[in-house]
Structure formats: structure tokens, C-alpha cells
Scaffold this motif. Structure first.
Motif, PDB file in Angstrom:
ATOM      1  N   SER B  60     -26.950  23.145  91.007  1.00  0.00           N
ATOM      2  CA  SER B  60     -27.808  24.106  91.718  1.00  0.00           C
ATOM      3  C   SER B  60     -27.274  24.381  93.112  1.00  0.00           C
ATOM      4  O   SER B  60     -27.330  25.513  93.597  1.00  0.00           O
ATOM      5  CB  SER B  60     -29.237  23.572  91.845  1.00  0.00           C
ATOM      6  N   ALA B  63     -24.340  26.572  92.826  1.00  0.00           N
ATOM      7  CA  ALA B  63     -24.758  27.929  92.470  1.00  0.00           C
ATOM      8  C   ALA B  63     -25.374  28.649  93.659  1.00  0.00           C
ATOM      9  O   ALA B  63     -25.512  29.864  93.639  1.00  0.00           O
ATOM     10  CB  ALA B  63     -25.761  27.873  91.318  1.00  0.00           C
ATOM     11  N   LEU B  65     -28.470  28.030  94.551  1.00  0.00           N
ATOM     12  CA  LEU B  65     -29.905  28.119  94.282  1.00  0.00           C
ATOM     13  C   LEU B  65     -30.694  27.144  95.149  1.00  0.00           C
ATOM     14  O   LEU B  65     -31.885  27.294  95.355  1.00  0.00           O
ATOM     15  CB  LEU B  65     -30.183  27.831  92.804  1.00  0.00           C
ATOM     16  N   GLU B  66     -30.007  26.098  95.614  1.00  0.00           N
ATOM     17  CA  GLU B  66     -30.621  25.150  96.553  1.00  0.00           C
ATOM     18  C   GLU B  66     -29.685  25.039  97.751  1.00  0.00           C
ATOM     19  O   GLU B  66     -28.493  25.315  97.639  1.00  0.00           O
ATOM     20  CB  GLU B  66     -30.762  23.756  95.918  1.00  0.00           C
ATOM     21  N   PRO B  83     -27.086  32.606  95.618  1.00  0.00           N
ATOM     22  CA  PRO B  83     -26.431  32.815  94.328  1.00  0.00           C
ATOM     23  C   PRO B  83     -25.550  34.058  94.367  1.00  0.00           C
ATOM     24  O   PRO B  83     -25.836  34.992  95.112  1.00  0.00           O
ATOM     25  CB  PRO B  83     -27.606  33.038  93.356  1.00  0.00           C
ATOM     26  N   VAL B  89     -24.355  30.312  86.087  1.00  0.00           N
ATOM     27  CA  VAL B  89     -24.877  29.009  85.689  1.00  0.00           C
ATOM     28  C   VAL B  89     -25.405  29.081  84.268  1.00  0.00           C
ATOM     29  O   VAL B  89     -26.093  30.031  83.907  1.00  0.00           O
ATOM     30  CB  VAL B  89     -26.049  28.580  86.600  1.00  0.00           C
ATOM     31  N   PHE B  91     -27.961  26.953  82.347  1.00  0.00           N
ATOM     32  CA  PHE B  91     -28.913  25.907  82.697  1.00  0.00           C
ATOM     33  C   PHE B  91     -29.119  24.897  81.568  1.00  0.00           C
ATOM     34  O   PHE B  91     -28.842  25.185  80.402  1.00  0.00           O
ATOM     35  CB  PHE B  91     -30.252  26.536  83.069  1.00  0.00           C
TER      36      PHE B  91
END
Ligand SMILES: Nc1ncnc2c1ncn2[C@@H]1O[C@H](COP(=O)(O)OP(=O)(O)OP(=O)(O)O)[C@@H](O)[C@H]1O
Ligand SMILES: [Mg+2]
Lengths: 256, 267
Positions: B60, B63, B65-66, B83, B89, B91
Motif C-alpha cells: 500500500s 502504491a 495509498l498510504e 497512487p 496493485v 489486492f
């Protein structure tokens, strides 16, 4: 061979109507107070023939449609805004939650004072009936969209308008549709209340017809209009909301 | 730290001292701590480690995303903060959209890729659906597919836009052995032909050795790098290769040794 599913309600309905007819004709009740089905039928036929029923239904449906569309057109973007911004949620969102619990009949006096006995007043009442339920439903269903969908879409490059229209909106659609259905029901009730209680000078709807029936002590007309009101509500559900909901459930495998 | 600076400039994804914490109900959880790692352009990196050691968290972060709490993640020298289409990604849970059929799901990423005609997009989507053996299911909605089929659609969806970096979280875990063996071949082919950078998470050590140029072993609580194994076997590798089995056995031994260690031993 199994009898078709519609057979049972039809047979039971006919039995009830027959019993009712017999009960009234046997003279146990005054047919001014309780009209027989045939009397209602006669009124129905004459109202159809002189065009009053059709024009009243048309006037009411037009008000309902226009008000509902305006309400939805305001409610959907406002609900989306409330889902997106916590500032909007804490202001408009909370206001909507409060106003949604207000029975929409309460808007009738406001509307009459503000607009007078005209089309704008009725539309206002219908819009107020629709909009808050739609705002709340859209806000809640957008907020409960699975984050995983958003994450997946964002890594594929979806942002902003694309993300809203291709992911958030489709994902929230079932909740939005049930919000619209609720808004429609509220609008329908408040419209009837407005038409019955207030003489709307710009057009006579089903509510006015019902009110006229009361003034003339014509129970057959009163009951007849009530049946039409029920019919319109059922029809809206049967030809509009139910098919959409069924299609949504089926295409997402939520059918039981 | 790499001794020679040129290897630094070639490395495409650079993680330095990455730490990520989550505040859960039980207080602060350190998901990954002090991860320093470089993934070179065109490298196939595999992350293995016990459940909860921060593998998905690391993906993540890569990516975008975090966001990292400490340290930095750079792609070609620029900080990863959001992103982007260059890093796709796949998942751990298939994130297929239930309102779209299989083909439309695969097309979703392709439609966001500029410079293609609709015909080319559809052709590419069909090609990847066919690759994962689901050419006949393009009109099926996710709920009409089995768990393994959904995972294969998700695989097709992440391969189709042909991203530079592919981040895959246990992509083959719900597949039968036969499909899986076939996909090991396909993914290696795509990897070598298309010069991709892949970071893949798995629990299957053999899979790790079969696919990876390097296998990074993580340990939990907090997630840290324990050991890095270079896999120098020639490609394409076959999962049943005895040399591969030997290497896998070595890594398994290392993994179970780490797991058996008392917790203080980690500090
Ligand atoms: N959003 C979150 N909120 C709180 N804690 C989280 C969150 N995401 C992960 N964690 C915690 O971080 C740690 C690492 O989780 P992660 O999902 O990265 O593990 P993993 O290595 O992928 O495990 P698995 O092999 O089971 O998939 C776990 O202790 C988990 O509880
Ligand atoms: Mg995981």
C-alpha cells in the motif's frame, strides 16, 4: 398445471367485492355512508367520461413528477457534497436529518404564506418532501462505499469526476435508489395533503377532487379517488422503482 | 547501503528507513519498521513472511495509498505520495467492481490509459482474459464467478494496462495447482518480454523462488527485513525444478528458524 400466481389475489379480491356489494344491498347500512362497489364503479365511469378524473390525475402527476425531479436534482449533488466534506455534513447534513423527520405536511402553511395558493406552493411542498430524504440517503450510501473499490480505482488512475461517476455512484446506487423511493413516498403524501387542505387555484388535482367529494357528501367519489391515489402509488412502484431495484439486485448477485 | 553509487542511480523504487504505524483499538501498531530496500528497474522482488508482518502494508505504501510515518519511498527519485497509473496493485481480496462484467472490469484500467483506440482496448482486455483462461466468461458478473475465477479476472485487470510497476498481493493464492503452474509461466513471460518491475507477496516459498530475482524475508512485530535471498536460477523457471526445490527448502528453514526465535532475539 399450477394456477398462475395472480389467480389467488384476483379470486380473493372478487370475493371481498361480492360480499361488500351484497352487504350494502341487503340494506344493513346506509349507502350514502358506505357506497357499494357498483356505485363507486358508476362514479368512476362518469368521472372518466366527463374527463374530470383524467385531468385531475394529470394535474397531480405533473406536480409530483416536476417536484420529485427538482428534489432529486437538488438532493443528489447536495448529498454527495455532504459525503465529501465534513463541513457540509456537520451543517447541511444535520439540517437535512432534522428536516427529514419533520412531516412534510408541515411545509404546507409555510408554502401558502410564502407563495400563495398557486403552483409554486405545491411544488415547494413536494420538493421539501423529497429533498431531505434524498440528501440523507445519498450521503449515507456514498459514505459506506467499500474503500477497497476506491483504492483499486485510484491505482488505475481514476480521480475526481471519473471516480465519482464510474465508481462511487455505481457502488452507492442501491442506497440512492431506496432514498429516491422514500423521497417519492414523502412527496406523494405531502402533495395529497396540500391539495386536500388548500384550494390551489392553478389546477384541480386528485386532492381537490377528494375534497369536492367531501363537500358534496359523495362517499362514492371520496372512496373512488382514494382508490385512484392507491393505484397511482402502486403503479409508480410497479413500473418504476421495483424494476430498477430488481435489476440492481440481480446484476450484483444480491437476489435471494 | 550499496557500496557503489551507480547501483543507486539505477534503482527505481527506493525505500529508506520506512516506518508505518496504525492506531488501532489496541493502541499503536507498528506495521513495518525501518525498511530499507531498493527495487531495480526490471527486477522481480518477492516478499515473504508470516501473517501480519506488514507485507500488504508495504505494498500500500509503494502504491501511494498510504503515507509513510518515517523514512521515504521514491520512484525514480520522486517521492511517492499518491497512487499513479505507473504502479498498479492487485489486492489480496479481489477488488472487482460488482456492477461491471468481467470484460468491463478488465477494461476499467485500460480506459484510463491515454493513446489507445477503443478497439485496441477491447482487444487487449480480451487478450488478458484469454491468458487467464476466462475468454468465455467476459459477460459474467463477479458474483457469477468462482473465487479463483475472480482472482484471475483481477490478475487480468492488473496486467492489461501494462504498468511499469506491478504490485501483487498473493495473486495466486485462490487458484488450483494447474492454473497456477500455467500462470507462473505466463507471468515470467510477461515479466521478461515487457521488462516490468514486479513486487509480489506470497506465503508460498516455492512460488517465491520460482518467480523472484530476490526474495525478501520479513519478520513480524514490528515488520522488519530479516534476510534477503538472491535467486540466480536461469529463466524460465519451472516450479518442479529440483534446484528450485533445494533453494526453497533453505529459505523455509530460515523462516522457521526466525519464527522459533524468542521475541527478545529480534531486537
Ligand atoms: N488499517 C489498519 N489499521 C490498523 N492496523 C492495521 C491496518 N492495516 C494493517 N494493520 C496492522 O498492521 C500489521 C500488518 O498488516 P498487513 O496487512 O500488512 O500484514 P500482512 O503481512 O499482509 O499479513 P497477511 O500475510 O496475513 O496478509 C498487522 O498487525 C495489522 O493488524
Ligand atoms: Mg496481506
Amino acid at each position: 398445471m399450477k394456477p398462475p400466481r395472480a389467480l389467488v389475489p384476483v379470486v380473493i379480491g372478487l370475493l371481498i367485492l361480492g360480499g361488500w356489494e351484497w352487504f350494502v344491498r341487503s340494506g344493513r347500512v346506509d349507502d350514502v355512508l358506505v357506497p357499494a362497489p357498483t356505485q363507486i364503479g358508476e362514479w368512476f365511469w362518469s368521472a372518466l367520461r366527463d374527463g374530470s378524473l383524467a385531468s385531475a390525475t394529470w394535474v397531480t402527476m405533473r406536480r409530483l413528477m416536476i417536484g420529485f425531479i427538482i428534489g432529486a436534482a437538488i438532493g443528489i449533488p447536495v448529498g454527495a457534497l455532504c459525503a465529501r466534506s465534513s463541513l457540509a455534513r456537520d451543517t447541511i447534513g444535520i439540517l437535512s436529518l432534522g428536516l427529514q423527520t419533520l412531516p412534510s405536511v408541515c411545509w404546507v402553511p409555510v408554502a401558502i404564506i410564502a407563495f400563495g395558493q398557486n403552483e409554486a406552493a405545491v411544488l415547494f411542498v413536494v420538493v421539501m418532501g423529497t429533498v431531505w430524504a434524498v440528501v440523507i440517503a445519498v450521503q449515507e450510501s456514498v459514505l459506506s462505499v467499500q474503500p477497497l473499490y476506491l483504492r483499486a480505482a485510484m491505482t488505475m488512475g481514476s480521480r475526481g469526476w471519473h471516480l465519482w461517476t464510474r465508481v462511487i455512484f455505481p457502488a452507492a446506487l442501491p442506497g440512492i435508489i431506496s432514498g429516491l423511493k422514500q423521497g417519492w413516498a414523502f412527496a406523494w403524501r405531502s402533495l395529497m395533503a396540500a391539495e386536500i387542505f388548500v384550494v390551489i387555484l392553478s389546477g384541480f388535482g386528485l386532492g381537490s377532487l377528494l375534497h369536492a367529494g367531501r363537500e358534496l357528501l359523495r362517499m362514492d367519489q371520496v372512496v373512488g379517488v382514494m382508490l385512484v391515489v392507491v393505484g397511482v402509488g402502486l403503479l409508480a412502484d410497479l413500473i418504476f422503482f421495483s424494476p430498477i431495484e430488481r435489476w440492481l439486485r440481480r446484476s450484483r448477485g444480491l437476489e435471494r | 547501503m550499496p557500496a557503489n553509487p551507480s547501483s543507486e542511480s539505477h534503482s527505481q523504487l527506493t525505500l529508506s528507513h520506512v516506518t508505518k504505524r496504525f492506531s488501532g483499538r489496541a493502541g499503536l501498531v507498528t506495521a513495518v519498521e525501518d525498511i530499507t530496500l531498493q527495487v531495480k528497474e526490471g527486477e522481480f522482488l518477492v516478499l515473504v513472511g508470516p501473517s501480519g508482518c506488514g507485507k500488504s502494508t508495504l505494498l500500500s505504501l509503494l502504491a501511494g495509498l498510504e503515507q509513510v510515518d518515517e523514512g521515504s519511498i521514491k520512484l525514480d527519485g520522486a517521492d511517492v505520495v499518491e497512487p499513479g497509473r505507473d504502479r498498479l496493485v492487485m489486492f489480496q481480496q479481489d477488488a472487482l467492481f460488482p456492477w461491471l462484467d468481467a470484460l468491463e472490469n478488465v477494461l476499467f484500467g485500460l480506459r484510463l490509459k491515454p493513446g489507445l483506440t477503443d478497439a485496441e482496448r477491447t482487444e487487449a482486455a480480451r487478450y488478458y482474459l484469454d491468458l487467464v483462461g476466462l475468454a468465455d466468461k467476459e459477460k459474467a458478473h463477479p458474483h457469477e464467478l468462482s473465487g479463483g475465477m475472480r482472482q484471475r479476472v483481477a490478475l487480468a485487470r492488473s496486467l492489461a494496462p501494462n504498468p511499469r510497476v506491478l504490485l501483487m498481493d498473493e495473486p495466486f493464492s485462490a487458484l488450483d495447482a494447474l492454473t497456477r503452474d500455467q500462470l507462473y509461466g505466463d507471468i515470467q513471460k510477461i515479466f521478461t518480454q515487457r521488462k516490468k518491475t514486479i513486487v509480489l507477496v506470497t506465503h508460498n516459498i516455492r512460488e517465491a523462488v520460482c518467480l523472484g530475482d530476490r526474495v525478501v524475508l520479513l519478520s513480524p512485530n514490528p515488520g522488519r527485513i530479516r534476510q534477503v535471498f538472491n535467486i540466480d536460477l536461469p529463466r524460465p523457471r519451472r516450479i518442479n525444478d529440483p534446484a528450485l526445490a533445494t533453494l526453497a527448502a533453505d529459505i523455509t528453514t530460515a523462516l522457521s528458524a526466525h519464527l522459533a526465535e524468542p521475541k527478545e532475539g529480534l531486537v
